[in-house]
Design an enzyme around this catalytic site. Sequence first.
Site, short mmCIF file in Angstrom:
data_model
loop_
_atom_site.label_atom_id
_atom_site.label_comp_id
_atom_site.label_asym_id
_atom_site.label_seq_id
_atom_site.Cartn_x
_atom_site.Cartn_y
_atom_site.Cartn_z
N GLY A 292 0.78 -1.23 -0.10
CA GLY A 292 -0.16 -0.08 -0.04
C GLY A 292 0.88 1.16 0.03
N GLY A 293 1.93 1.18 0.35
CA GLY A 293 2.93 2.23 0.33
C GLY A 293 3.17 2.81 -1.31
N SER A 349 0.49 -7.88 9.26
CA SER A 349 1.53 -7.15 9.85
C SER A 349 2.85 -7.85 9.72
CB SER A 349 1.42 -6.38 11.22
OG SER A 349 2.82 -6.11 11.58
N ALA A 371 9.02 -4.35 0.93
CA ALA A 371 8.82 -2.92 0.82
C ALA A 371 8.46 -2.19 2.16
CB ALA A 371 8.24 -2.33 -0.42
N LYS A 375 9.82 4.70 7.52
CA LYS A 375 10.89 5.23 7.01
C LYS A 375 11.17 6.84 7.18
CE LYS A 375 7.81 7.26 3.44
NZ LYS A 375 7.60 7.47 1.95
N LYS A 417 20.34 5.94 3.61
CA LYS A 417 20.58 6.42 4.81
C LYS A 417 21.30 5.05 5.58
CE LYS A 417 16.94 9.63 4.74
NZ LYS A 417 16.57 9.58 3.46
N LYS A 429 17.88 -0.09 9.05
CA LYS A 429 18.18 -0.61 7.57
C LYS A 429 19.34 -1.35 7.14
CE LYS A 429 14.06 0.29 5.16
NZ LYS A 429 13.60 -1.07 4.49
N SER A 458 6.62 10.48 -2.80
CA SER A 458 6.26 9.44 -2.06
C SER A 458 5.62 10.15 -0.88
CB SER A 458 7.39 8.74 -1.59
OG SER A 458 8.37 9.31 -1.14
N THR A 479 15.58 22.73 6.22
CA THR A 479 16.27 22.47 7.30
C THR A 479 17.40 23.10 7.19
OG1 THR A 479 17.12 20.44 6.58
CG2 THR A 479 14.97 20.37 7.89
#
Length: 614
Positions: A292-293, A349, A371, A375, A417, A429, A458, A479
């Site tokens: 769903g992402g 889940s 996926a 995040k 990252k 990750k 996204s 930032t």
Amino acid sequence: MNSLYKSNIYQKYRGLLISLIDVCIVFFAYIVAFLIQNNFLISGRVITLTKILGLGLFFLLALHFMVLRLFKTQMSLWTYTGPNEIIRTFFSCLVCFLIMSYFVLKVGLFNIELIALAELLCFVFLLGARMLYRLARRYIMDLERVENCLIIGAGNGGYLLMNEIYHNMAYPYNVVGFLDDFKKKGTMLSGKPVLGTISEVKKVCEEYNIRCIFITISSVSSERKQEILDLCTSTSVPTKIMRILVGNDASNHISFEDIDIKDLLNRPSIDLKIDEIGSYLTNKVVCVTGAGGSIGSELCRQIVHFNPSKLIMVDINENALYMLKQEFLVMKRKHQMNDSIQLESLIISIREREEIYKLMKSYKPDVVYHAAAHKHVPLMEDRPTEAIRNNIFGTKNVIDACCDCGISRFIMISTDKAVNPTNVMGATKRMTEMYMQSRNTNGKIHMAAVRFGNVLGSNGSVIPIFKEQIKNGGPVTVTHRDIKRYFMTIPEAAQLVLQAGFYANEREIFVLDMGKPVKIWNLADKMIRLAGLVPGRDIEIQEIGLRPGEKMFEELTLEMEKCHKTDNNLIFVHEKMNIDSNEVDAKLDELKRLMAQTDDKTYIKEVLMNMIQE
């Protein structure tokens, strides 16, 4: 006028109405021809309408009615009268002249000179009526054109666009002229001048009060296209770009759309090897976690093009999963997707280890794309235990189930990252990469991770945030003035993940070439200008300081220097590393004990960071 054109009566009887108008024009042309031949009745003669004259008039009008309909002159749109209409009108008049001449010789009612003159006038008057209508309609439409526009490119694209603008009120603009690097200043195209070169766009926009720019140049290098886009964006004038779309029937469709921020990133084109991707997806059972992402859903959209036998979409977000399945069902109804593809939507889940095992045992997928993950960097800084439970132990459940249930291919989505991470999300990750690389699969499963940077558009990414801030009148918040990030569009990322999946062999880490890093401050500046606003005057850009765990620069480039290229120039690969499985398992056990003992996020982060040091 538009209401008349849209009425049912007009739509139904338009052809008949045009034919009757044409017959009236023919009648008028013959009257004029007769008057000319008789010196406009200077002699004062009276015309007597005899029975034979009446029959002759009826015959010639009926003849023209039929011949004009035979050549379908009534079907042409007068607004677009052009060479094709001229040719058809000419031949219809020629045919009428030949037929009338034959009967003149037989009956002798009229003479050849009158017929020739009348048909010539018919040709002129029929076309004249259409041209007058075209000019009148254009004049009326031009009265509503109060905004000046500029066309970049005085070639075929510019010519087509200008015709479209003046025939379509969807573009209520007045074209002041063109800019072109290869056409001399002052050159005219359809009555509009070339005002200069493309580099003069800002000056021309100010001089002529331009309210919209259209870019119609397509056959230029990517570098030159980027320069043109940057020049147009710098004007803060709304800009549209010509796009050529290839339809399913191989027909090209030209449309004009707003410049998107992805147009300004100068991304290299992706060379996908369709046969390679199809070799491991076609007629296979494919599972996508986090379906769903943003990335997961796009992976699903790309996968269905390769006709898997079954697509299993797994997510904990029921709304996103429901909407994705509805999207595919609509595609099936429109025959945009193979109807034989079975779709399964499962609310699971990845933390539920038993459910993940049930999934793998029940459906036995051939390929699993993982996926699912948390995040957002700032949120994970506040809740490191949540990041660890979901990203690390959730991924562990999926990897273990794939290894134990005989899944043949597993592809995990990672992030830039994970390279020398300074935040919890990146560290989790990296830990999942280490866990994947520590598994002893004995070559029974092809496993790999794919790293890439930020994805344009996204959920929660910087682009939608900036758009919302601009919509609300600002300020746009950054930032740090010098912070840089790599960007890639969602379809690009998904396509490269599919390609990397073919190269997956034994626990490699693939790194995607994200192009050049983008300065976020400049990105905000360009987005404000794309909205037709001026940064600093209409909307402020504010520097708010780095968030917890945020780095100034991502280190994807350094990673690529340690990799070697695959057959795809945009995909690099780290070969597998020999990581001791017992050592990694011990670290995970320690993390589990730690989370049971304390909620001290600073301490948990410190322990996690120490664990991933290589």
